[in-house]
Design a protein around this motif. Structure first.
Motif, PDB file in Angstrom:
ATOM      1  N   ASP A  95       0.812  -1.222   0.000  1.00 14.04           N
ATOM      2  CA  ASP A  95       0.000   0.000   0.000  1.00 14.04           C
ATOM      3  C   ASP A  95       0.846   1.273   0.000  1.00 14.04           C
ATOM      4  O   ASP A  95       0.381   2.334  -0.409  1.00 14.04           O
ATOM      5  CB  ASP A  95      -0.956  -0.007   1.208  1.00 14.04           C
ATOM      6  N   GLU A  96       2.107   1.165   0.456  1.00 16.98           N
ATOM      7  CA  GLU A  96       2.938   2.370   0.516  1.00 16.98           C
ATOM      8  C   GLU A  96       3.941   2.465  -0.641  1.00 16.98           C
ATOM      9  O   GLU A  96       4.697   3.434  -0.726  1.00 16.98           O
ATOM     10  CB  GLU A  96       3.701   2.424   1.843  1.00 16.98           C
ATOM     11  N   ILE A  97       3.944   1.456  -1.502  1.00 13.42           N
ATOM     12  CA  ILE A  97       4.926   1.463  -2.597  1.00 13.42           C
ATOM     13  C   ILE A  97       4.760   2.689  -3.518  1.00 13.42           C
ATOM     14  O   ILE A  97       5.756   3.311  -3.911  1.00 13.42           O
ATOM     15  CB  ILE A  97       4.845   0.144  -3.414  1.00 13.42           C
TER      16      ILE A  97
ATOM     17  N   LEU B  49      10.299  -2.307  -7.156  1.00 11.60           N
ATOM     18  CA  LEU B  49       9.167  -1.852  -6.346  1.00 11.60           C
ATOM     19  C   LEU B  49       7.853  -2.001  -7.122  1.00 11.60           C
ATOM     20  O   LEU B  49       6.836  -2.433  -6.572  1.00 11.60           O
ATOM     21  CB  LEU B  49       9.357  -0.407  -5.907  1.00 11.60           C
ATOM     22  N   LEU B  50       7.921  -1.641  -8.395  1.00 13.14           N
ATOM     23  CA  LEU B  50       6.727  -1.755  -9.224  1.00 13.14           C
ATOM     24  C   LEU B  50       6.328  -3.225  -9.382  1.00 13.14           C
ATOM     25  O   LEU B  50       5.132  -3.579  -9.326  1.00 13.14           O
ATOM     26  CB  LEU B  50       6.991  -1.122 -10.600  1.00 13.14           C
TER      27      LEU B  50
ATOM     28  N   VAL C 216      10.649  -4.996   1.431  1.00 15.39           N
ATOM     29  CA  VAL C 216      11.164  -3.631   1.261  1.00 15.39           C
ATOM     30  C   VAL C 216      11.214  -2.964   2.629  1.00 15.39           C
ATOM     31  O   VAL C 216      10.238  -2.979   3.377  1.00 15.39           O
ATOM     32  CB  VAL C 216      10.248  -2.805   0.318  1.00 15.39           C
ATOM     33  N   LEU C 217      12.369  -2.402   2.952  1.00 16.10           N
ATOM     34  CA  LEU C 217      12.502  -1.632   4.190  1.00 16.10           C
ATOM     35  C   LEU C 217      12.753  -0.171   3.826  1.00 16.10           C
ATOM     36  O   LEU C 217      13.491   0.123   2.890  1.00 16.10           O
ATOM     37  CB  LEU C 217      13.676  -2.141   5.037  1.00 16.10           C
ATOM     38  N   ALA C 218      12.117   0.703   4.590  1.00 11.65           N
ATOM     39  CA  ALA C 218      12.336   2.141   4.390  1.00 11.65           C
ATOM     40  C   ALA C 218      13.028   2.704   5.620  1.00 11.65           C
ATOM     41  O   ALA C 218      12.746   2.290   6.751  1.00 11.65           O
ATOM     42  CB  ALA C 218      11.008   2.856   4.168  1.00 11.65           C
TER      43      ALA C 218
ATOM     44  N   ASN D 282      16.080  -3.298  -0.124  1.00 11.99           N
ATOM     45  CA  ASN D 282      15.192  -4.420  -0.419  1.00 11.99           C
ATOM     46  C   ASN D 282      15.996  -5.668  -0.738  1.00 11.99           C
ATOM     47  O   ASN D 282      17.215  -5.615  -0.963  1.00 11.99           O
ATOM     48  CB  ASN D 282      14.219  -4.075  -1.559  1.00 11.99           C
ATOM     49  N   GLY D 283      15.315  -6.765  -0.723  1.00 12.17           N
ATOM     50  CA  GLY D 283      15.946  -8.046  -1.013  1.00 12.17           C
ATOM     51  C   GLY D 283      14.863  -9.095  -1.174  1.00 12.17           C
ATOM     52  O   GLY D 283      13.665  -8.765  -1.175  1.00 12.17           O
TER      53      GLY D 283
END
Lengths: 391, 252
Positions: B40-42, B71-72, B84-86, B98-99
């Motif tokens: 939802d936050e991508i 990401l897409l 994904v980590l922010a 990310n990984g």
């Protein structure tokens, strides 16, 4: 001896610069020429330490003279280790003071980041004694670390004092658009937090990452002129009122007391005596803080504070902007960066900026007298200068 | 009989333990939060990555293009087992790491993209994702590559990664390097930091909204700067030095 004035100043951003060495020098010089309003000079001195070794270029002054279309002015390069910049200013001062020249361009320049960090560290280490220091792997961070350890044991300086210098100077650089480091740091972030050892690891214990200046490229330039020429140009009258230079033993171990920086002491005294000033007269100073401990030690040796009390003055805020004797308000080497050959000229650039009242957010109110200390070798060749604004 | 093609195209993600947020203090005194970002936050991340496609410095263009695609792909269910980590400072996006999980015992590092420079934010992000792979997901090793000299210096040299040159990495098919559990344990005390739980106010600020970076990387002032970044002499010298030492040890 004639009076000598600074009629023009110029500087490049200190950072990793992607341009040939002579272009960096030319850019700073062009700014100084434009600032002074002159297009011709009698002589130029180019201060540089590593062109031959790092940039594979010799006869740098000839290249700069030609690239600036200053022919047929006399030109010479001056290599005096990290004190090259102020040594070149001294040469320019002598040329004008003696009456030999009326207009002299002094440019300091270095492009250290053309080589890798290992080679850059090694290149600077070539200033150490070849037989008693260099061959044993002594680098400048190692020298400064041993000096710092002795200073801590003898005078009670702590890691916190070192960090305070680092924070003061790196954050001061935020007010200097030409400075290399544009990132605020805090004592908590580099010393007190659980993450501090990762953020700020030891480089050479007890010195940490944020105790050392960055490796920078950059150039700075001054136009030195006679009094008549300065009056003709009509800018602010900033006079170089005192020049002092002194040397000490090449190998640090040969000094009777390694924590005494005798060359700093003598160079400063000679500069003050020549100017008819005392350390108490200074409104703003630039000290050679390649490592944080050096600002503390030099602040004592030049006479701002008694020996062993520089860190106490630091604690009291006396060396900060607004303090009794603001030191390195433009970031110093720690925040502005340290392209070695350019540093002495950049220190003068900052002082002239201050005496002109152009310091912006970092301006020392009412500054009339400025002082620089350019520290070469590990204190074995030091040049100090005093500057006075004449209204 | 109709076929739902989407069921064929969409990978089925393996169960992966969620990342528990942590925070650490930067040299600036600011707290940076590391937290997992889900689909939802991508879109919020994508709009901050897109400008970096045009930054021809330190391989930001290549890395940003690949991160954007990853990401897409994750957002549109075209990427399997990705996380994904922010990293956020006062809500501002400071880095994305990310990984993905290749097998239950093997992880794969995709990217570390720092949107704010100079405070080890990227390094903290990389350490956090390696910790996630080794400690939380239970991977025995993580395959890593670097696209920029800065990444090479940070990962291959600082972590002393092992060669896995016989394994092509999913990023460009280039030879892989590996962080093993043993290597990670060796650097853990020096490079891996962070505190849990994240104080409520700090976490709330991060969760509220992913704000744009206030000082993102920008294109170089001069085209020469872009070419300069293609060669990092220090990284080359350091790895050469290490290999010579390794060779010397083997010869001995």
């Amino acid at each position: 001896m004639r009076d000598v004035y600074v009629a023009g100043i110029g500087i490049t951003t200190f950072t990793r610069l992607e341009f040939p060495l002579s272009e960096i020098a030319a850019y700073a010089s062009m700014m100084a020429l434009k600032d002074a309003g002159v297009t011709e000079v009698d002589q130029l001195y180019v201060a540089n330490m590593g062109a031959a070794r790092v940039n594979h270029q010799t006869a740098l002054a000839s290249a700069v003279a030609d690239s600036l279309s200053l022919l047929p002015a006399g030109a010479a390069a001056i290599e005096n280790g990290p004190a090259s910049g102020a040594a070149a200013i001294k040469a320019g001062f002598q040329a004008v003071a003696s009456g030999m020249d009326d207009v002299v361009l002094v440019t300091g320049v270095e492009r250290m980041r053309e080589v890798n960090n290992l080679e850059a560290t090694d290149f600077v280490a070539t200033l150490t004694h070849p037989l008693t220091e260099y061959i044993y792997g002594v680098t400048l961070p190692a020298h400064a670390a041993m000096f710092a350890r002795l200073y801590m044991e003898k005078y009670g300086v702590t890691e916190r004092h070192l960090a305070m210098v680092g924070v003061k100077n790196q954050n001061a650089a935020l007010n200097n658009e030409w400075a290399h480091l544009q990132q605020e740091i805090t004592i908590e972030g580099i010393l007190d937090s659980p993450e501090a050892m990762t953020n700020n690891p030891f480089v050479a214990e007890p010195l940490r990452f944020f105790d050392a200046c960055p490796v920078s490229d950059g150039g700075a330039a001054l136009i030195l002129v006679s009094k008549e020429k300065a009056q003709e140009l009509g800018g602010p009258m900033i006079r170089i009122s005192g020049v002092g230079q002194a040397t000490d033993t090449h190998a640090v171990f040969e000094r009777e007391e390694p924590t005494d920086l005798l060359a700093v002491r003598k160079a400063a005294k000679d500069a003050f005596d020549m100017a008819g000033l005392t350390p108490d007269d200074v409104d703003v100073a630039e000290l050679h803080d390649a490592f944080t401990i050096l600002e503390i030690a030099e602040s004592e040796e030049v006479g701002f504070f008694p020996k062993g009390e520089g860190h106490i003055a630091l604690e009291k805020g006396e060396t900060a902007l607004g303090g009794r004797i603001p030191i390195n308000v433009g970031g110093g080497l720690k925040g502005r960066g340290h392209p070695v050959g350019a540093t002495g000229v950049a220190q003068a650039w900052e002082i002239v900026t201050q005496l002109r009242g152009d310091g912006g957010k970092r301006q020392v109110d009412g500054a009339k007298v400025g002082f620089t200390c350019n520290f070469g070798g590990f204190g074995n060749n030091v040049v100090c200068l005093t500057f006075v604004r004449e209204d | 009989m109709s076929v739902d093609l989407e069921k064929i195209l969409r990978p089925v993600d393996s169960p992966m333990k969620p990342y528990e947020p942590k925070y650490m203090m930067l040299a600036s005194g600011e707290a940076v939060v590391v937290r997992q970002v889900f689909r939802d936050e991508i879109p919020d991340l994508l709009k901050h990555v897109e400008p970096l496609l045009h930054v021809e410095r330190d391989y930001y263009d290549v890395v940003a293009a690949r991160v954007y695609a990853e990401l897409l792909g994750y957002y549109q269910h075209r990427f399997q087992d990705q996380y994904v980590l922010a990293l956020q400072v006062n809500g501002e996006l400071a880095a994305i790491v990310n990984g993905r999980q290749v097998t239950p015992k093997l992880g794969l590092s995709l990217h570390t993209l720092a949107l704010r420079r100079g405070l080890r934010i990227g390094a903290h992000g990389f350490a956090a994702k390696m910790q996630y792979h080794i400690d939380d997901l239970g991977h025995d090793e993580v395959l890593v590559v670097a696209e920029s000299p800065i990444g090479f210096r940070r990962w291959m040299i600082e972590y002393k990664l092992e060669k896995r040159f016989d394994v092509p990495h999913e990023l460009g098919g280039v030879p892989s390097w590996a962080l093993t559990r043993e290597l990670f344990d060796r650097v853990r005390s020096k490079l891996v930091v962070g505190r849990r739980p994240v104080p409520a106010d700090i976490l709330e600020k991060a969760m509220e909204k992913i704000l744009p970076p206030s000082d993102p990387p920008t294109p170089p002032a001069d085209p020469l700067a872009a070419t300069r970044a293609m060669y990092d002499a220090t990284a080359t010298a350091l790895v050469q030095q290490r290999w010579e030492m390794e060779k010397g040890a083997q010869d001995a």
